[in-house]
Enzyme design. Structure first.
Site, PDB file in Angstrom:
ATOM      1  N   GLU A   4      45.334  57.803  36.944  1.00 25.74           N
ATOM      2  CA  GLU A   4      43.923  57.406  36.967  1.00 25.74           C
ATOM      3  C   GLU A   4      43.282  57.580  38.330  1.00 25.74           C
ATOM      4  O   GLU A   4      42.064  57.715  38.423  1.00 25.74           O
ATOM      5  CB  GLU A   4      43.786  55.949  36.517  1.00 25.74           C
ATOM      6  CG  GLU A   4      42.353  55.546  36.230  1.00 25.74           C
ATOM      7  CD  GLU A   4      42.241  54.347  35.309  1.00 25.74           C
ATOM      8  OE1 GLU A   4      41.347  53.531  35.536  1.00 25.74           O
ATOM      9  OE2 GLU A   4      43.033  54.237  34.350  1.00 25.74           O
ATOM     10  N   ASP A  49      45.857  53.674  33.446  1.00 28.94           N
ATOM     11  CA  ASP A  49      46.061  52.228  33.437  1.00 28.94           C
ATOM     12  C   ASP A  49      46.270  51.734  32.009  1.00 28.94           C
ATOM     13  O   ASP A  49      45.626  52.225  31.066  1.00 28.94           O
ATOM     14  CB  ASP A  49      44.859  51.516  34.059  1.00 28.94           C
ATOM     15  CG  ASP A  49      44.798  51.713  35.570  1.00 28.94           C
ATOM     16  OD1 ASP A  49      45.777  52.232  36.146  1.00 28.94           O
ATOM     17  OD2 ASP A  49      43.778  51.351  36.181  1.00 28.94           O
ATOM     18  N   ASP A  94      45.371  49.510  29.811  1.00 24.07           N
ATOM     19  CA  ASP A  94      44.419  48.606  29.180  1.00 24.07           C
ATOM     20  C   ASP A  94      43.518  49.451  28.284  1.00 24.07           C
ATOM     21  O   ASP A  94      43.719  50.665  28.153  1.00 24.07           O
ATOM     22  CB  ASP A  94      43.608  47.822  30.215  1.00 24.07           C
ATOM     23  CG  ASP A  94      42.910  48.724  31.221  1.00 24.07           C
ATOM     24  OD1 ASP A  94      42.816  49.950  30.976  1.00 24.07           O
ATOM     25  OD2 ASP A  94      42.456  48.223  32.262  1.00 24.07           O
ATOM     26  N   TYR A 153      49.999  45.172  38.311  1.00 16.14           N
ATOM     27  CA  TYR A 153      48.686  45.516  37.758  1.00 16.14           C
ATOM     28  C   TYR A 153      47.788  44.283  37.726  1.00 16.14           C
ATOM     29  O   TYR A 153      48.155  43.249  37.141  1.00 16.14           O
ATOM     30  CB  TYR A 153      48.859  46.077  36.350  1.00 16.14           C
ATOM     31  CG  TYR A 153      47.619  46.723  35.802  1.00 16.14           C
ATOM     32  CD1 TYR A 153      47.047  47.827  36.414  1.00 16.14           C
ATOM     33  CD2 TYR A 153      47.006  46.226  34.656  1.00 16.14           C
ATOM     34  CE1 TYR A 153      45.917  48.429  35.896  1.00 16.14           C
ATOM     35  CE2 TYR A 153      45.874  46.817  34.134  1.00 16.14           C
ATOM     36  CZ  TYR A 153      45.339  47.925  34.765  1.00 16.14           C
ATOM     37  OH  TYR A 153      44.207  48.511  34.260  1.00 16.14           O
TER      38      TYR A 153
END
Length: 859
Positions: free
Chosen positions: A10, A114, A116, A330
């Site tokens: 990312e 990431d 999520d 994280y």
């Protein structure tokens, strides 16, 4: 056969760290549009060549097509049914082109975004820009890596347990983006145009509405309304003063507070006549304060605001930077319970040598540890923990404070409970009861490493049931009830979490938005105080449709979005249903906006009484008023029309000159800073570009996306237009043109009309102007430069010279390039110098630019 594997992270820093761990440091790096790290290894039992690169956050962003971008011609109500498209989020970074180029010839794609919902959405954005360019192969070609920390064991474990990207979670993000875009833009455009067209001192660039932003503001305004409507009441409390062994005892009256002074005085006399307090009972009990559960994002943001005096947006930036640097796990997680199998020993072992809490950590490991049984494991990521040891010398001040808190919280979460002994004594006097409490620490437990959580209080003196203590004095204390204080950022975050407003990642963004919109201000103690504009907006929503600002509506939408993420609801059906509801609310709001307007009229000044006369209107030939308050704009009282101007710039009349198209007097706009550019503009053309293909104006003033100053105008005869003042294409951006700044003397300069690139022309010039001739090599317009007498670098002390700023070998060393790259030198076509003509005048024909980006003859 060796296969080729493309891996995408990312952020560039994450790509570098992941490649370093997977390659064991045996990689080489190169630079395309973004960094690419390459190494050889094995993938699924086959020899493989790996290419690790990254994106920069979201690759694509949602927007309306150009047809719906014009604020003047687009009815906001049509936006609920308008199509949407996804454009490249950062075109100048060329991320799409970079991904497509690196994907060519690759067999497999591994996504390290990431873990999520936003990361899942970016996964599919990457896939859209890679799969078409990869080799076609049977079976699975796309893999998803899931990880929570940037450590070698975590990264290698993720590589060995690759899965697939979650389309449902990606769709839930698409649904939220579409809803927020259509609902937010429809309300924002209508409100902005309606209220900025009537009031001059709003002090807001746009009067925005947001499905999450507005309920967040509502929390702040509701607290303000409670404060404003609060009526203090006097009260009285009977406070006997006693002591034993020289130690005063603080007593609480059983009746609490009385709101009748006469009755309170009666009880004071009764207690005074009693003369002594009798101890009726003494109890002592051992109690525990439980250790904290794991640290999630919301708790981190609340503590950063309340204890560290950091705004949530700033705290989140620091936490993410510590994560990408490998110091923290994280930082975006909802979980407060550690998952089964969490390796506590690995995290603790990294802290055993720390100069501050190293000994404490060693003691925990030696004595055994148990994590808190409380908390929730949502299943997204483990709670936030330290990853590697860091000292204050390793980090900047704010990063250290965040790291220090996260580490202490983790150590506290695996420490024993705090144990203390609570003492309680009851007293009576003439029928009235009083109590006193005290506490004695037994074992500090987790408060040894989290001292701010330690129990406060002192032990009571030794008391025996039945003994009597003489009264020293009986005080009748008078006080007043007090209003609640304004919400702190920490309390606001708690309210947002309670009602599901935003996600752990977006909560800081929503709070930051209402600050930037001038709806609230953060004052001492990080208390969020609404401004007059914020209060008026929410009061208006409450009058028209309270559900527009209440959190329950957004909370309901978030539940439906969560169902999309779990595969329990169809994305299109959820979006269509929510848009239908908001469309009806929008139409009702438009019909009843007069109710809100009445509140604005009572709080803000009308345009007619704002500003100062500046320039003449091209329609009525009367003076328009310049309103300097944000958003800066011009208002014609006669025509009752508003014209946008650039924000944050100094505006003045430009020599009384008028636009040949519409007769409006020209303005001169000067940007701040040592290298700030100056350019002319017509107020009408800036807000209403008269030529097709020119981006709609009025951005800063009315919410559009950039106006048309004279430096962008393609008018063929106006002496202020890009056609007349343009010199050559900009070497820094794709579609910019260098134009001569007409008022930059004595430091004459060329500015790009699209970016911040500029060229300072030779110093000591008396004058600079454009020639009618062009360079034969690159087609740029020639400049006629006139030096001051005695300051000329020309042979024979000549003062005038005509040459090309791109090709001329005499002019190039005398010019200074700023905020960009210079022109690349091309192989010379003979390397000729300009030849003298007239009074030292020559035409530069030096190095040819082989790829002229723009020819003014095309117009």
């Amino acid at each position: 056969m060796t296969v080729s594997v493309l891996m995408v992270a990312e952020k560039p820093s994450l790509a570098s760290s992941i490649a370093q761990h997977l390659s064991g440091g045996q990689m080489y790096s190169r630079r395309s549009f973004l960094e690419v790290h390459e190494y050889d290894g094995t993938f699924k039992g086959r020899n493989a060549h790996f290419k690790m690169t990254s994106v920069i956050g979201h690759v694509l962003s949602i927007d309306f097509p150009a047809k719906f971008q014009n604020w003047d011609t687009t009815d906001p109500s049509t936006l609920f049914d308008a199509p949407t498209l996804k454009n490249e989020s950062n075109p100048k970074a060329h991320v799409c082109q970079h991904l497509q180029s690196e994907a060519k010839g690759c067999d497999f794609l591994v996504l390290w975004l990431d873990c999520d919902r936003e990361g899942e959405n970016i996964c599919f954005e990457v896939m859209d820009n890679t799969l078409k360019w990869m080799h076609r192969a049977e079976g699975q070609q796309v893999y998803r890596a899931r990880f929570s920390a940037i450590t070698a064991p975590e990264i290698k474990a993720a590589m060995n347990k690759l899965g697939e990207p979650n389309r449902n979670e990606a769709l839930s993000v698409d649904a939220r983006q579409e809803l927020d875009l259509k609902v937010g833009v429809a309300f924002t455009r209508f409100q902005t145009r309606f209220f900025q067209g009537k009031y001059g001192n709003l002090d807001a660039s746009v009067v925005s509405y947001g499905p999450c932003q507005t309920p967040t503001l509502n929390f702040c305004v509701e607290r303000h309304q409670k404060i404003a409507s609060f009526q203090p009441e006097p009260f009285w409390v009977v406070r006997p003063h006693v002591s034993k062994g020289g130690q005063s005892i603080t007593l609480e009256w059983g009746r609490g507070r009385l709101f009748d002074m006469d009755i309170a005085q009666l009880f004071k006399r009764i207690v005074t006549d009693g003369q002594q307090l009798k101890v009726t009972s003494v109890t002592e009990k051992e109690e525990r304060r439980g250790r904290p559960h794991g640290l999630n994002t919301v708790e981190l943001l609340k503590t950063a605001s309340s204890a560290l005096n950091m705004g949530p947006a700033h705290a989140m930036q620091i936490a993410e930077r510590l994560y990408t640097s490998g110091y923290l796990s994280y930082p975006r997680t909802e979980s407060t319970a550690y998952p089964n199998g969490f390796d506590f020993n690995e995290v603790l072992a990294a802290q055993r040598r720390h100069p501050i809490w190293g000994e404490y950590t060693s003691a925990i490991m030696a004595n055994g540890f148990t994590a808190s049984k409380w908390g929730t494991d949502v299943g997204d990521h483990p709670p936030i923990t330290p990853v590697v040891m860091a000292t204050e010398a390793d980090l900047d001040t704010d990063s250290w404070r965040i790291y220090d808190y996260v580490t202490r919280h983790f150590l506290g979460s695996v420490s024993p409970d705090c144990v203390y002994r609570r003492m309680k004594a009851s007293f009576s006097c003439a029928g009235e009861t009083f109590t006193a409490t005290g506490m004695i620490p037994v074992r500090p437990g987790f408060t040894a490493v989290m001292p701010w959580r330690a129990m406060e209080g002192q032990a009571l003196p030794t008391l025996v049931e039945g003994e009597a203590l003489p009264l020293k004095e009986v005080e009748l204390h008078q006080g007043k009830t007090s209003a609640p204080d304004y919400l702190t950022e920490s309390e606001l975050i708690s309210q947002m979490e309670k009602y599901g407003i935003g996600t752990d990642a977006s909560i800081p963004v929503h709070i930051n938005n209402i600050c930037e919109r001038n709806y609230v201000s953060v004052q001492s103690g990080r208390r969020v105080v609404p401004t007059e504009l914020g209060i008026t907006l929410v009061r208006g929503y409450q009058l028209i449709d309270p559900e527009l600002c209440r959190p329950q509506v957004r909370s309901h939408v978030e539940v439906q979005i969560g169902m999309i993420a779990k595969g329990q609801a169809d994305k299109d059906a959820v979006v269509a249903h929510a848009l239908q509801q908001f469309r009806q609310k929008f139409l009702f709001f438009v019909a009843k906006v007069a109710r809100m307007d009445a509140l604005f009229e009572a709080s803000f000044s009308p345009l007619a009484s704002s500003g100062k006369p500046l320039s003449k209107c091209g329609k009525c030939k009367r003076y328009m008023k310049y309103i300097a308050q944000r958003p800066s704009r011009l208002y014609c009282p006669s025509c009752e029309e508003v014209y946008a101007v650039p924000q944050g710039a100094a505006i003045k009349l430009y020599k009384g000159l008028a636009c040949p198209l519409d007769g409006f007097e020209l303005l001169l706009c000067s940007l701040s800073g040592p290298d700030g550019m100056t350019y002319p503009l017509c107020p009408f053309c800036y807000s209403n570009p008269p030529f097709e293909g020119i981006q709609q104006g009025g951005s800063e003033g009315t919410g559009g996306k950039g106006g048309m100053p004279c430096t962008l105008c393609p008018h063929p005869t106006c002496k202020h237009s890009m056609i007349k003042q343009g010199v050559s294409s900009c070497p820094e951006c794709d579609n910019g043109t260098l134009v001569l700044d007409p008022v930059s003397a004595p430091k004459w300069r060329l500015d790009c009309n699209r970016c911040s690139f500029l060229i300072y022309l030779p110093s000591e010039l008396h004058n600079a102007k454009l020639s009618k001739e062009r360079c034969e090599d690159c087609d740029s317009k020639l400049l006629v430069l006139d030096w001051k007498k005695g300051k000329s670098p020309l042979a024979g002390d000549e003062t005038e010279y005509t040459g090309c700023v791109v090709c001329d070998e005499l002019l190039q060393p005398l010019c200074e390039v700023k905020h960009g790259r210079s022109y690349a030198k091309r192989p010379s076509r003979g390397g000729r110098r300009g030849r003298g003509r007239g009074r030292g005048r020559g035409r530069g024909r030096g190095r040819r630019t082989e790829d002229p980006r723009m020819s003014f003859r095309d117009f």
